[in-house]
Design an enzyme around this catalytic site. Structure first.
Site, PDB file in Angstrom:
ATOM      1  N   GLY A 148      33.933   0.650  11.514  1.00  0.00           N
ATOM      2  CA  GLY A 148      35.369   0.821  11.300  1.00  0.00           C
ATOM      3  C   GLY A 148      35.890   0.261   9.992  1.00  0.00           C
ATOM      4  N   TRP A 150      39.479  -1.384   7.896  1.00  0.00           N
ATOM      5  CA  TRP A 150      40.322  -2.524   8.238  1.00  0.00           C
ATOM      6  C   TRP A 150      41.803  -2.191   8.443  1.00  0.00           C
ATOM      7  CZ3 TRP A 150      43.457  -1.851   4.220  1.00  0.00           C
ATOM      8  CH2 TRP A 150      42.921  -1.501   2.976  1.00  0.00           C
ATOM      9  N   GLU A 177      34.614  -6.602   8.302  1.00  0.00           N
ATOM     10  CA  GLU A 177      34.575  -8.077   8.352  1.00  0.00           C
ATOM     11  C   GLU A 177      35.950  -8.661   8.033  1.00  0.00           C
ATOM     12  OE1 GLU A 177      32.191  -9.852   5.268  1.00  0.00           O
ATOM     13  OE2 GLU A 177      32.666  -8.214   3.925  1.00  0.00           O
ATOM     14  N   GLU A 227      35.522   4.511   3.149  1.00  0.00           N
ATOM     15  CA  GLU A 227      35.652   5.194   1.854  1.00  0.00           C
ATOM     16  C   GLU A 227      34.614   6.307   1.695  1.00  0.00           C
ATOM     17  OE1 GLU A 227      35.297   2.211  -1.123  1.00  0.00           O
ATOM     18  OE2 GLU A 227      37.078   1.137  -0.431  1.00  0.00           O
ATOM     19  N   GLY A 229      32.687   6.932  -0.834  1.00  0.00           N
ATOM     20  CA  GLY A 229      31.418   6.440  -1.401  1.00  0.00           C
ATOM     21  C   GLY A 229      30.556   5.794  -0.331  1.00  0.00           C
ATOM     22  N   THR A 230      31.172   5.005   0.543  1.00  0.00           N
ATOM     23  CA  THR A 230      30.404   4.371   1.624  1.00  0.00           C
ATOM     24  C   THR A 230      29.912   5.440   2.593  1.00  0.00           C
ATOM     25  OG1 THR A 230      32.050   2.600   1.454  1.00  0.00           O
ATOM     26  CG2 THR A 230      30.405   2.389   3.186  1.00  0.00           C
ATOM     27  N   LEU A 242      17.587  11.331  11.210  1.00  0.00           N
ATOM     28  CA  LEU A 242      18.335  12.543  11.600  1.00  0.00           C
ATOM     29  C   LEU A 242      19.388  12.285  12.665  1.00  0.00           C
ATOM     30  CD1 LEU A 242      15.760  15.461  11.477  1.00  0.00           C
ATOM     31  CD2 LEU A 242      17.689  15.036   9.969  1.00  0.00           C
ATOM     32  N   GLU A 248      35.023   9.915   8.840  1.00  0.00           N
ATOM     33  CA  GLU A 248      36.478   9.938   8.608  1.00  0.00           C
ATOM     34  C   GLU A 248      36.717   9.173   7.321  1.00  0.00           C
ATOM     35  OE1 GLU A 248      38.755  11.488  10.350  1.00  0.00           O
ATOM     36  OE2 GLU A 248      37.400  12.194  11.907  1.00  0.00           O
ATOM     37  N   CYS A 282      44.916   6.530   5.498  1.00  0.00           N
ATOM     38  CA  CYS A 282      44.045   7.522   4.846  1.00  0.00           C
ATOM     39  C   CYS A 282      44.737   8.849   4.590  1.00  0.00           C
ATOM     40  CB  CYS A 282      42.807   7.742   5.704  1.00  0.00           C
ATOM     41  SG  CYS A 282      43.212   8.121   7.416  1.00  0.00           S
ATOM     42  N   GLU A 384      42.283   7.850  -4.840  1.00  0.00           N
ATOM     43  CA  GLU A 384      42.922   7.182  -3.701  1.00  0.00           C
ATOM     44  C   GLU A 384      43.186   5.720  -4.083  1.00  0.00           C
ATOM     45  OE1 GLU A 384      40.580   6.184  -0.147  1.00  0.00           O
ATOM     46  OE2 GLU A 384      42.213   7.004   1.051  1.00  0.00           O
ATOM     47  N   GLU A 461      37.877  13.636  15.047  1.00  0.00           N
ATOM     48  CA  GLU A 461      38.204  12.687  16.111  1.00  0.00           C
ATOM     49  C   GLU A 461      39.412  13.239  16.856  1.00  0.00           C
ATOM     50  OE1 GLU A 461      38.491   8.746  14.225  1.00  0.00           O
ATOM     51  OE2 GLU A 461      36.441   8.411  14.900  1.00  0.00           O
TER      52      GLU A 461
HETATM   53  P1  NDP Z   1      34.710   0.814   3.375  1.00  0.00           P
HETATM   54  O1  NDP Z   1      34.008   2.105   3.148  1.00  0.00           O
HETATM   55  O2  NDP Z   1      34.631  -0.227   2.336  1.00  0.00           O
HETATM   56  O3  NDP Z   1      34.176   0.112   4.706  1.00  0.00           O
HETATM   57  C1  NDP Z   1      34.207   0.750   5.968  1.00  0.00           C
HETATM   58  C2  NDP Z   1      33.228   0.066   6.902  1.00  0.00           C
HETATM   59  O4  NDP Z   1      31.887   0.297   6.459  1.00  0.00           O
HETATM   60  C3  NDP Z   1      33.390  -1.446   6.967  1.00  0.00           C
HETATM   61  O5  NDP Z   1      33.133  -1.869   8.288  1.00  0.00           O
HETATM   62  C4  NDP Z   1      32.308  -1.909   6.008  1.00  0.00           C
HETATM   63  O6  NDP Z   1      31.909  -3.225   6.236  1.00  0.00           O
HETATM   64  C5  NDP Z   1      31.188  -0.927   6.310  1.00  0.00           C
HETATM   65  N1  NDP Z   1      30.193  -0.739   5.254  1.00  0.00           N
HETATM   66  C6  NDP Z   1      30.288  -1.028   3.944  1.00  0.00           C
HETATM   67  N2  NDP Z   1      29.164  -0.622   3.303  1.00  0.00           N
HETATM   68  C7  NDP Z   1      28.354  -0.068   4.241  1.00  0.00           C
HETATM   69  C8  NDP Z   1      27.053   0.552   4.204  1.00  0.00           C
HETATM   70  N3  NDP Z   1      26.366   0.682   3.070  1.00  0.00           N
HETATM   71  N4  NDP Z   1      26.526   1.022   5.350  1.00  0.00           N
HETATM   72  C9  NDP Z   1      27.210   0.938   6.507  1.00  0.00           C
HETATM   73  N5  NDP Z   1      28.448   0.357   6.612  1.00  0.00           N
HETATM   74  C10 NDP Z   1      29.011  -0.129   5.484  1.00  0.00           C
HETATM   75  O7  NDP Z   1      36.210   1.203   3.710  1.00  0.00           O
HETATM   76  P2  NDP Z   1      37.453   0.207   3.874  1.00  0.00           P
HETATM   77  O8  NDP Z   1      37.167  -0.723   5.000  1.00  0.00           O
HETATM   78  O9  NDP Z   1      37.786  -0.340   2.532  1.00  0.00           O
HETATM   79  O10 NDP Z   1      38.595   1.185   4.365  1.00  0.00           O
HETATM   80  C11 NDP Z   1      39.418   1.919   3.512  1.00  0.00           C
HETATM   81  C12 NDP Z   1      38.922   3.352   3.408  1.00  0.00           C
HETATM   82  O11 NDP Z   1      38.837   3.930   4.709  1.00  0.00           O
HETATM   83  C13 NDP Z   1      39.851   4.253   2.627  1.00  0.00           C
HETATM   84  O12 NDP Z   1      39.102   5.073   1.765  1.00  0.00           O
HETATM   85  C14 NDP Z   1      40.504   5.104   3.697  1.00  0.00           C
HETATM   86  O13 NDP Z   1      40.953   6.339   3.228  1.00  0.00           O
HETATM   87  C15 NDP Z   1      39.407   5.225   4.701  1.00  0.00           C
HETATM   88  N6  NDP Z   1      39.952   5.540   6.021  1.00  0.00           N
HETATM   89  C16 NDP Z   1      39.795   6.805   6.514  1.00  0.00           C
HETATM   90  C17 NDP Z   1      40.356   7.157   7.730  1.00  0.00           C
HETATM   91  C18 NDP Z   1      40.189   8.525   8.297  1.00  0.00           C
HETATM   92  O14 NDP Z   1      40.405   8.686   9.501  1.00  0.00           O
HETATM   93  N7  NDP Z   1      39.836   9.542   7.527  1.00  0.00           N
HETATM   94  C19 NDP Z   1      41.148   6.194   8.496  1.00  0.00           C
HETATM   95  C20 NDP Z   1      41.213   4.885   7.905  1.00  0.00           C
HETATM   96  C21 NDP Z   1      40.652   4.589   6.694  1.00  0.00           C
HETATM   97  P3  NDP Z   1      32.745  -4.455   5.575  1.00  0.00           P
HETATM   98  O15 NDP Z   1      34.106  -3.980   5.231  1.00  0.00           O
HETATM   99  O16 NDP Z   1      32.744  -5.464   6.653  1.00  0.00           O
HETATM  100  O17 NDP Z   1      31.993  -4.832   4.368  1.00  0.00           O
END
Ligand code: NDP
Length: 487
Positions: A148, A150, A177, A227, A229-230, A242, A248, A282, A384, A461
């Protein structure tokens, strides 16, 4: 003063890690550490998999009606505890109480309730094929991982666990976190409601814990919110075994305001879609295209209402409607985008600075910010920002504005304001986005599927189709006559 330390939630209870490693969680409105959380080390990770295997065996053996009954108890507890849970979300995220009190828990509970009701109604098919026939069963996938973001921590945990559990899966959930407590509270509620131990587990930590989930071969599916990229990294890692994925991701969504629109309503939508949850949503409509005939009226009203009606401050104050951004780092990122907007030639209509409200002087606030004189190729219009920063652009031709609105690799959401019913549908059908609104913006009821086009996501979702993303179809052929064999 000592702060609480939360352990990982495995097999129905808190479980201590072996390394003793923890991380701190800060209240974004005060810059104070409010509690610590233990990181899921190898011992916890192994325990989570074993727990989820046992949870899956017990839960998937129950009938959908039995599962539904238990999940509805969890929904009732979520609603009873609304205020306590909303407070957890305010302290973790910095968002205003006036939002969390009526949105975060409520919309999470709605989704679990929706899927609890739907699960017993999921049916397979049967069809005659000559004298023989086949039938299909909708079977759960097994262990699903949820990861998830934050901005809506408890809601995201509910949106992922609702359909997953209703369909009979077990879940290992990793919250961000920065906001780890909401998911723990949900895990406790599931146990109280009668969900068997091991069905919903919470592992804590940063990217490494997420990476472990996405690579683990015992996990059948990853549902990720975060995000773009993530998301790409998560999908690449999930490809190793697979796994099924739901993504999202982020957006840079357009709102088109035509010259026959109710301008005040359009301003309301633009403000909601940029300043609600201090811009950390988002689907936000961060690119507002306004027809030249109503442009001046639109920005005059927007400036007045932004400067007069927004109250920043201690998010627990029910009058406050603009909270703190999630972290100091994120505040700096958002302010960096604002600087870039100024450097690239956009004009600040209002806002643009960090804020230090008297009731929360150390919080990570940013003024609600509106840029005008924006061009399509500016960084603030393309990327964004995930903060309270709106870019307003002008148009005078329908086809041209559709082309401009679609000129992005993202496609999460879009909106149109017009009183012309034919134009409304004609335009919205051409916008490349998965979640669209006509004369409205931002509402996302449990019944409506949500998800992105292009790089904003994969899968959906909410809505009926999401149950299919948490089940797999087994086809069973039944022979009714002797087998004809050449052997
Ligand atoms: P991040 O992509 O930074 O992090 C999302 C989650 O992924 C966090 O729990 C993070 O851990 C974890 N994570 C980070 N790197 C990895 C990895 N390599 N492998 C697996 N998990 C990983 O997003 P944010 O938390 O910064 O959230 C903001 C983003 O979320 C925005 O781009 C927003 O648009 C998007 N978003 C999309 C939604 C949708 O429904 N489309 C809804 C809400 C937000 P940790 O943070 O603990 O490091």
């Amino acid at each position: 003063m000592t702060t609480p330390v939360y352990e990982n939630f495995i097999n129905g209870h808190f479980l201590k890690n072996q390394t003793g490693d923890t991380f701190a969680v800060t209240n974004p409105a005060t810059d104070e550490v409010i509690y610590h959380v233990e990181i899921a080390d190898e011992f916890i990770q192994n325990a989570a998999i074993e727990s989820a295997k046992q949870g899956f065996a017990a839960w998937s053996a129950m009938t959908p009606i039995e599962r539904s009954r238990i999940l509805l108890k969890a929904v009732a507890i979520l609603r009873e505890r609304n205020d306590g849970l909303a407070k957890v979300e305010v302290l973790d995220t910095g968002k205003p109480w006036q939002e969390a009190e009526c949105v975060d828990v409520e919309t999470g509970a709605d989704v679990i309730e929706y899927f609890a009701g739907l699960a017993p109604a999921q049916v397979g098919q049967q069809q005659m094929v000559g004298n023989d026939f086949y039938y299909t069963r909708k079977e759960p996938l097994g262990i699903c991982a949820g990861i998830g973001a934050w901005n809506y921590p408890l809601q995201i945990a509910c949106w992922k666990s609702g359909p997953a559990l209703a369909a009979g899966n077990a879940v290992i959930f990793k919250p961000s976190e920065e906001t780890p407590l909401g998911a723990i509270k949900l895990a406790e509620i599931f146990i109280e409601a009668g969900v068997p131990a091991g069905v919903f587990n919470v592992v804590q930590g940063a990217a490494e814990v997420g990476q472990w989930l996405t690579a683990n071969p015992n996990i059948e599916k990853v549902s990720f919110t975060g995000e773009v990229g993530t998301g790409k990294k998560v999908m690449a890692s999930a490809a190793g075994s697979l796994k099924d994925v739901t993504m999202e991701l982020g957006g840079k969504s357009p709102l088109l305001v035509f010259d026959d629109a109710d301008v005040s309503q359009a301003v309301s939508a633009a403000m909601l879609g940029n300043f609600y949850t201090q811009g950390e949503i988002c689907t936000n409509c961060t690119r507002i295209y306004v027809h030249k005939n109503v442009y001046q009226q639109f920005i005059d009203e927007l400036k007045t209402r932004t400067e007069q009606n927004i109250i920043a401050g201690d998010p627990m104050d029910p009058e406050v409607n603009l909270g703190a951004l999630i972290s100091k780092k994120h505040q700096e990122l958002v302010l960096g985008y604002i600087d870039k907007g100024i450097q690239e030639g956009a004009t600040l209509l209002t806002g643009g600075k960090a804020l230090s409200p008297a009731s929360a002087p150390n919080g990570y606030f940013v003024e609600p910010t509106v840029f005008v004189d924006c061009k399509d190729d500016m960084t603030i219009v393309k990327e964004e920002i995930f903060g309270p920063v709106m870019s307003v652009l002008v148009f005078d031709d329908e086809d041209d504005v559709i082309q401009r609105a679609n000129d992005t690799h993202l496609g999460l959401a879009a909106g149109v304001f017009t009183k012309d019913i034919q134009r409304a549908h004609r335009v919205i059908h051409q916008l490349q986005a998965g979640i669209c609104w006509i004369n409205s913006y931002g509402n996302s009821p449990a019944e409506m599927p949500v998800g992105g086009y292009k790089q904003s996501g994969i899968g959906r979702e909410n809505g009926i189709e999401t149950l299919d993303h948490y089940t797999q179809t087994k086809s069973i052929y039944v022979g009714m006559s002797n087998i004809e064999s050449p052997f």
